[in-house]
Write an enzyme that holds these catalytic residues in place. Structure first.
Site, PDB file in Angstrom:
ATOM      1  N   VAL A 174      16.281 -61.054 -37.366  1.00 44.20           N
ATOM      2  CA  VAL A 174      17.243 -61.967 -36.971  1.00 44.20           C
ATOM      3  C   VAL A 174      17.115 -63.344 -37.564  1.00 44.20           C
ATOM      4  CG1 VAL A 174      18.131 -63.154 -34.841  1.00 44.20           C
ATOM      5  CG2 VAL A 174      17.520 -60.710 -34.596  1.00 44.20           C
ATOM      6  N   CYS A 175      18.118 -63.953 -37.910  1.00 46.97           N
ATOM      7  CA  CYS A 175      17.673 -65.574 -38.265  1.00 46.97           C
ATOM      8  C   CYS A 175      19.176 -66.157 -37.663  1.00 46.97           C
ATOM      9  CB  CYS A 175      17.661 -65.696 -39.714  1.00 46.97           C
ATOM     10  SG  CYS A 175      19.156 -65.039 -40.638  1.00 46.97           S
ATOM     11  N   ARG A 176      19.699 -67.356 -38.296  1.00 50.19           N
ATOM     12  CA  ARG A 176      20.829 -68.001 -38.033  1.00 50.19           C
ATOM     13  C   ARG A 176      22.018 -67.476 -38.330  1.00 50.19           C
ATOM     14  NH1 ARG A 176      24.673 -71.621 -39.143  1.00 50.19           N
ATOM     15  NH2 ARG A 176      24.072 -72.133 -41.361  1.00 50.19           N
ATOM     16  N   MET A 190      22.209 -65.310 -35.203  1.00 54.51           N
ATOM     17  CA  MET A 190      22.457 -65.985 -33.885  1.00 54.51           C
ATOM     18  C   MET A 190      23.780 -66.741 -34.039  1.00 54.51           C
ATOM     19  SD  MET A 190      20.072 -65.078 -32.202  1.00 54.51           S
ATOM     20  CE  MET A 190      20.082 -66.319 -30.613  1.00 54.51           C
TER      21      MET A 190
END
Length: 98
Positions: free
Chosen positions: A62-64, A90
């Site tokens: 997961v990242c932005r 996110m």
């Protein structure tokens, strides 16, 4: 590249499934909120901390927005890890954060 949407990951958590989430964002991004239970390893440190991960487990990256987690996916997969990228990152996450 194996992928899940943010909603699919959220539903897995709601259903009580055991998931291993690795958040590769920077410290200040994670301080604004991360998925409960996610393990934080900034992308720049992944090469040095991948020994903390277990190749027999599956990890959701997961990242932005999904770009850095995609790079993390490619790096870990090339080293024999079982990984999935959360598309949209996110920015698409509507679930709980802590």
């Amino acid at each position: 590249m194996k992928q899940f949407t943010a909603k699919e990951v959220e539903n897995m958590l709601i259903q009580g499934q055991s998931v291993n989430i690795i958040d590769v964002r920077e410290v200040e991004e994670v301080e604004a909120g991360k998925i409960p239970g996610a393990f934080h390893i900034p992308l720049g440190l992944l090469e040095f901390r991948m020994n903390e991960l277990n190749k027999s487990k599956e990890y959701i990256m997961v990242c932005r927005s999904g770009a850095r987690s995609g790079r993390a996916y490619q790096f870990l997969e090339s080293h024999g890890y079982n990984v999935i990228n959360m598309t949209g990152g996110m920015l698409d996450w509507e679930g709980e954060t802590n």
